[in-house]
Design a protein around this motif. Structure first.
Motif, PDB file in Angstrom:
ATOM      1  N   VAL A 136      19.444 -17.306  24.092  1.00  0.00           N
ATOM      2  CA  VAL A 136      18.143 -16.875  24.615  1.00  0.00           C
ATOM      3  C   VAL A 136      18.093 -17.220  26.102  1.00  0.00           C
ATOM      4  O   VAL A 136      18.138 -18.397  26.473  1.00  0.00           O
ATOM      5  CB  VAL A 136      16.969 -17.541  23.881  1.00  0.00           C
ATOM      6  N   CYS A 137      18.002 -16.206  26.930  1.00  0.00           N
ATOM      7  CA  CYS A 137      17.926 -16.399  28.380  1.00  0.00           C
ATOM      8  C   CYS A 137      16.455 -16.511  28.766  1.00  0.00           C
ATOM      9  O   CYS A 137      15.713 -15.530  28.697  1.00  0.00           O
ATOM     10  CB  CYS A 137      18.576 -15.222  29.098  1.00  0.00           C
ATOM     11  N   ALA A 138      16.040 -17.712  29.148  1.00  0.00           N
ATOM     12  CA  ALA A 138      14.641 -17.968  29.520  1.00  0.00           C
ATOM     13  C   ALA A 138      14.586 -18.599  30.897  1.00  0.00           C
ATOM     14  O   ALA A 138      13.817 -19.521  31.149  1.00  0.00           O
ATOM     15  CB  ALA A 138      13.974 -18.861  28.474  1.00  0.00           C
ATOM     16  N   ASN A 139      15.422 -18.096  31.799  1.00  0.00           N
ATOM     17  CA  ASN A 139      15.587 -18.719  33.109  1.00  0.00           C
ATOM     18  C   ASN A 139      14.579 -18.249  34.148  1.00  0.00           C
ATOM     19  O   ASN A 139      14.561 -18.750  35.264  1.00  0.00           O
ATOM     20  CB  ASN A 139      16.999 -18.478  33.636  1.00  0.00           C
ATOM     21  N   GLY A 140      13.715 -17.291  33.801  1.00  0.00           N
ATOM     22  CA  GLY A 140      12.661 -16.884  34.729  1.00  0.00           C
ATOM     23  C   GLY A 140      13.115 -15.865  35.754  1.00  0.00           C
ATOM     24  O   GLY A 140      14.306 -15.569  35.899  1.00  0.00           O
ATOM     25  N   VAL A 141      12.145 -15.338  36.504  1.00  0.00           N
ATOM     26  CA  VAL A 141      12.423 -14.202  37.382  1.00  0.00           C
ATOM     27  C   VAL A 141      12.107 -14.465  38.855  1.00  0.00           C
ATOM     28  O   VAL A 141      12.197 -13.547  39.675  1.00  0.00           O
ATOM     29  CB  VAL A 141      11.622 -12.956  36.919  1.00  0.00           C
ATOM     30  N   THR A 142      11.765 -15.676  39.216  1.00  0.00           N
ATOM     31  CA  THR A 142      11.383 -15.928  40.615  1.00  0.00           C
ATOM     32  C   THR A 142      12.306 -16.966  41.259  1.00  0.00           C
ATOM     33  O   THR A 142      11.855 -17.872  41.954  1.00  0.00           O
ATOM     34  CB  THR A 142       9.919 -16.392  40.711  1.00  0.00           C
ATOM     35  N   TRP A 143      13.600 -16.796  41.052  1.00  0.00           N
ATOM     36  CA  TRP A 143      14.581 -17.735  41.598  1.00  0.00           C
ATOM     37  C   TRP A 143      15.535 -17.092  42.599  1.00  0.00           C
ATOM     38  O   TRP A 143      16.273 -17.801  43.291  1.00  0.00           O
ATOM     39  CB  TRP A 143      15.393 -18.367  40.477  1.00  0.00           C
ATOM     40  N   HIS A 144      15.537 -15.772  42.693  1.00  0.00           N
ATOM     41  CA  HIS A 144      16.518 -15.076  43.529  1.00  0.00           C
ATOM     42  C   HIS A 144      15.780 -14.162  44.508  1.00  0.00           C
ATOM     43  O   HIS A 144      15.474 -13.010  44.190  1.00  0.00           O
ATOM     44  CB  HIS A 144      17.485 -14.277  42.645  1.00  0.00           C
ATOM     45  N   PRO A 145      15.464 -14.679  45.698  1.00  0.00           N
ATOM     46  CA  PRO A 145      14.635 -13.935  46.648  1.00  0.00           C
ATOM     47  C   PRO A 145      15.228 -12.590  47.047  1.00  0.00           C
ATOM     48  O   PRO A 145      16.450 -12.454  47.232  1.00  0.00           O
ATOM     49  CB  PRO A 145      14.570 -14.876  47.861  1.00  0.00           C
ATOM     50  N   ASN A 146      14.357 -11.609  47.166  1.00  0.00           N
ATOM     51  CA  ASN A 146      14.728 -10.288  47.659  1.00  0.00           C
ATOM     52  C   ASN A 146      14.369 -10.215  49.138  1.00  0.00           C
ATOM     53  O   ASN A 146      13.183 -10.259  49.504  1.00  0.00           O
ATOM     54  CB  ASN A 146      13.980  -9.202  46.884  1.00  0.00           C
ATOM     55  N   LEU A 147      15.366 -10.121  49.973  1.00  0.00           N
ATOM     56  CA  LEU A 147      15.156 -10.075  51.421  1.00  0.00           C
ATOM     57  C   LEU A 147      15.386  -8.660  51.931  1.00  0.00           C
ATOM     58  O   LEU A 147      16.453  -8.083  51.704  1.00  0.00           O
ATOM     59  CB  LEU A 147      16.094 -11.046  52.133  1.00  0.00           C
ATOM     60  N   VAL A 351      16.262 -12.101  25.801  1.00  0.00           N
ATOM     61  CA  VAL A 351      15.699 -12.516  27.081  1.00  0.00           C
ATOM     62  C   VAL A 351      14.206 -12.730  26.881  1.00  0.00           C
ATOM     63  O   VAL A 351      13.518 -11.848  26.356  1.00  0.00           O
ATOM     64  CB  VAL A 351      15.937 -11.461  28.184  1.00  0.00           C
ATOM     65  N   LEU A 352      13.702 -13.895  27.264  1.00  0.00           N
ATOM     66  CA  LEU A 352      12.276 -14.180  27.131  1.00  0.00           C
ATOM     67  C   LEU A 352      11.699 -14.492  28.505  1.00  0.00           C
ATOM     68  O   LEU A 352      12.160 -15.417  29.177  1.00  0.00           O
ATOM     69  CB  LEU A 352      12.038 -15.356  26.188  1.00  0.00           C
ATOM     70  N   GLY A 353      10.703 -13.703  28.917  1.00  0.00           N
ATOM     71  CA  GLY A 353      10.053 -13.936  30.197  1.00  0.00           C
ATOM     72  C   GLY A 353      10.272 -12.833  31.212  1.00  0.00           C
ATOM     73  O   GLY A 353       9.604 -12.814  32.248  1.00  0.00           O
ATOM     74  N   PHE A 354      11.178 -11.890  30.934  1.00  0.00           N
ATOM     75  CA  PHE A 354      11.433 -10.793  31.861  1.00  0.00           C
ATOM     76  C   PHE A 354      10.518  -9.622  31.498  1.00  0.00           C
ATOM     77  O   PHE A 354      10.965  -8.578  31.030  1.00  0.00           O
ATOM     78  CB  PHE A 354      12.896 -10.352  31.773  1.00  0.00           C
ATOM     79  N   ILE A 355       9.246  -9.784  31.716  1.00  0.00           N
ATOM     80  CA  ILE A 355       8.287  -8.748  31.368  1.00  0.00           C
ATOM     81  C   ILE A 355       7.127  -8.831  32.348  1.00  0.00           C
ATOM     82  O   ILE A 355       6.782  -9.913  32.826  1.00  0.00           O
ATOM     83  CB  ILE A 355       7.799  -8.919  29.911  1.00  0.00           C
ATOM     84  N   GLU A 356       6.566  -7.681  32.672  1.00  0.00           N
ATOM     85  CA  GLU A 356       5.444  -7.621  33.610  1.00  0.00           C
ATOM     86  C   GLU A 356       4.294  -6.871  32.952  1.00  0.00           C
ATOM     87  O   GLU A 356       4.482  -5.788  32.379  1.00  0.00           O
ATOM     88  CB  GLU A 356       5.852  -6.885  34.893  1.00  0.00           C
ATOM     89  N   PHE A 357       3.095  -7.437  33.042  1.00  0.00           N
ATOM     90  CA  PHE A 357       1.891  -6.778  32.558  1.00  0.00           C
ATOM     91  C   PHE A 357       0.693  -7.433  33.224  1.00  0.00           C
ATOM     92  O   PHE A 357       0.789  -8.529  33.768  1.00  0.00           O
ATOM     93  CB  PHE A 357       1.765  -6.858  31.029  1.00  0.00           C
ATOM     94  N   ALA A 358      -0.442  -6.750  33.169  1.00  0.00           N
ATOM     95  CA  ALA A 358      -1.661  -7.261  33.795  1.00  0.00           C
ATOM     96  C   ALA A 358      -2.416  -8.123  32.795  1.00  0.00           C
ATOM     97  O   ALA A 358      -3.473  -7.744  32.290  1.00  0.00           O
ATOM     98  CB  ALA A 358      -2.528  -6.102  34.280  1.00  0.00           C
ATOM     99  N   ASP A 359      -1.872  -9.309  32.528  1.00  0.00           N
ATOM    100  CA  ASP A 359      -2.468 -10.181  31.516  1.00  0.00           C
ATOM    101  C   ASP A 359      -1.855 -11.564  31.666  1.00  0.00           C
ATOM    102  O   ASP A 359      -0.806 -11.739  32.289  1.00  0.00           O
ATOM    103  CB  ASP A 359      -2.181  -9.625  30.124  1.00  0.00           C
ATOM    104  N   ALA A 360      -2.513 -12.562  31.067  1.00  0.00           N
ATOM    105  CA  ALA A 360      -1.920 -13.897  30.997  1.00  0.00           C
ATOM    106  C   ALA A 360      -0.666 -13.841  30.123  1.00  0.00           C
ATOM    107  O   ALA A 360      -0.616 -13.097  29.142  1.00  0.00           O
ATOM    108  CB  ALA A 360      -2.931 -14.886  30.421  1.00  0.00           C
ATOM    109  N   ALA A 361       0.333 -14.635  30.475  1.00  0.00           N
ATOM    110  CA  ALA A 361       1.651 -14.455  29.870  1.00  0.00           C
ATOM    111  C   ALA A 361       1.903 -15.289  28.614  1.00  0.00           C
ATOM    112  O   ALA A 361       2.624 -14.855  27.722  1.00  0.00           O
ATOM    113  CB  ALA A 361       2.728 -14.779  30.901  1.00  0.00           C
ATOM    114  N   TYR A 362       1.338 -16.485  28.519  1.00  0.00           N
ATOM    115  CA  TYR A 362       1.852 -17.438  27.539  1.00  0.00           C
ATOM    116  C   TYR A 362       1.637 -17.003  26.095  1.00  0.00           C
ATOM    117  O   TYR A 362       2.502 -17.224  25.238  1.00  0.00           O
ATOM    118  CB  TYR A 362       1.250 -18.819  27.780  1.00  0.00           C
TER     119      TYR A 362
END
Length: 452
Positions: A136-147, A351-362
């Motif tokens: 299960v990859c739960a490493n998150g999505v805000t670790w690799h900056p897009n420049l 993969v857990l956490g690689f999802i985007e929506f207009a709502d609270a995530a947990y």
């Protein structure tokens, strides 16, 4: 619900999604190890975690009333929108309350996870290797900056860096500062610049709506989710775009572009302070950057500003660096997954956490983790049916919504539609919906308080 004697799951990352996955596996009686490269749990909400993008003024953009883990509400003394220290302490208290530290190995990252003869060979940062049945990859999505790249940027004589490197407002003292990007972190940081820089500018490429955190005195997400209505005597538009425009006013007055899309067709930008600072002249709105010239930035309208510091609030790349990229199918930089969590090709990869929506995530992460654990433990005909769904099922998780055409929105889902699809899947296999009592038996105390 338990797997076979050879079932053991490797979970990578002890941020919120990894901890939710750990609690779910513990509840299901499935053996697992959770690895975290940092010295404590919390993920991005600990700014001392190398690479965390959290800055001093960071707060949740969803309220404490919708953003808690099932069965573990945030403390009553927390504000409507908690700051990062409160969130960090809350997450760690959650891990302690459910015994998750007992299953977490800290200060050890995962260097590689290779699929060999149907099993995952996992190499840790210290060289040790372990074998697992599932990953299960739960490493998150805000670790690799897009420049981004701009003409003349290499010759810019000021300082230019990604917003993920920013932490303290004092970094702006005595400087002329440009923030590039009008998303949630961009406007947060722009507000810090407005209060601390000699001059502050916010560059945006397109028109967005800036949504207030409270509507008629009620947290925005509570107002929406509970079908809120305006106070007596006030008539509010039913259309979300019209409601926001009525509350915020004409953004073009401040030099911002007119919103070019419906409010719900983009990730919400929840910040009312940026309007305050624009109103008071503390920051100046600018259009897209055209080029850099020496110590200055030239904008698309031909205007030019001398700038000492540029922060690019331009998002992050999705990455799972410890897994061969070819094990996923990618579209516009995002892995293509069944229901945004199951690999379609490899039955043991999630993969857990690689999802985007207009709502609270947990809560959504909890519901996703429940289905992942069910798949891990499934055998026989149930496993065959799940595998077929993962390969071939193409549910509509957008509910007919048309999102703006950006990489971030490539896999965006409409939250109520997504919840309905997950509920249908639970019903198909006889799973109970989660609620605040679902994990009670794991709690280490009848009532737990976060120390703040």
């Amino acid at each position: 619900m338990t797997g076979s004697p050879t079932t053991k799951v490797c979970v990578v990352g002890a941020g919120p999604s990894g901890l939710i996955m750990a609690r779910t596996l513990l509840e299901a009686g499935i053996d697992f190890d959770l690895y975290e490269r940092h010295s404590d749990v919390g993920g991005i909400w600990d700014p001392d975690n190398p690479g965390s993008p959290v800055y001093e003024s960071a707060h949740f953009i969803s309220s404490k009333f919708t953003s808690y883990f099932y069965g573990y509400p945030m403390p009553e003394n927390y504000p409507d929108y908690p700051g990062y220290r409160q969130l960090r302490d809350y997450i760690r208290a959650f891990a302690g309350e459910y015994g998750l530290y007992d299953h977490t190995t800290l200060d050890i990252g995962v260097d590689r996870a290779d699929l060999v003869d149907g099993r995952w060979q996992v190499r840790l940062a210290d060289g040790r290797q372990h074998t697992y049945s599932h990953l299960v990859c739960a490493n998150g999505v805000t670790w690799h900056p897009n420049l981004p790249s701009y003409p003349g940027l290499d010759g810019f004589t000021g300082e230019a860096r990604h917003s993920g490197t920013f932490r303290y407002p004092e970094e702006f003292k005595g400087k002329r500062v440009l923030i590039v990007g009008g998303g949630n972190s961009g406007v947060d940081i722009a507000c810090d610049a407005a209060l601390n820089a000699d001059a502050a500018f916010l560059s945006v490429r397109r028109g967005y709506r800036y949504i207030p955190k409270h509507v008629f005195g009620v947290p925005l997400d509570v107002f929406i989710n509970e079908g809120g209505s305006p106070p007596p005597g006030i008539t509010a538009p039913e259309d979300p775009s019209e409601l926001i425009d009525a509350l915020v006013g004409d953004l073009t007055r401040y030099g911002l572009p007119k919103p070019d899309h419906a409010a719900l067709s983009s990730h919400p930008i929840v910040n009312d302070q940026i309007i305050h600072h624009l109103n008071h002249g503390n920051i100046t709105a600018k259009g897209d950057v055209a080029e850099f010239r020496g110590d200055s930035v030239v904008f698309a309208d031909g205007s030019r500003e001398k700038v000492d510091l540029v922060l690019f609030a331009t998002g992050y790349d999705y990455a799972i660096p410890y897994v061969d990229k070819d094990l996923f199918r990618w579209n516009r930089g995002q892995p293509q997954l069944y229901l945004n969590m199951f690999s379609r090709e490899i039955d043991s990869l999630y993969v857990l956490g690689f999802i985007e929506f207009a709502d609270a995530a947990y809560h959504r992460f909890d519901e996703m983790a429940q289905l992942i654990a069910f798949d891990v433990a499934a055998t026989g005909e149930t496993k065959r049916r799940l595998a077929e769904l993962k390969r071939a099922d193409q549910p509509d998780v957008r509910g007919g919504m048309h999102y703006i055409d950006t990489p971030r929105h490539a896999n965006y889902v409409e939250t109520h539609t997504y919840q309905h699809v997950l509920a249908e899947l639970r019903d198909r296999f006889g799973l109970r919906a989660l609620d605040d009592q679902s994990h009670d038996r794991l709690r280490r105390s009848a009532a737990s308080q976060v120390g703040v």
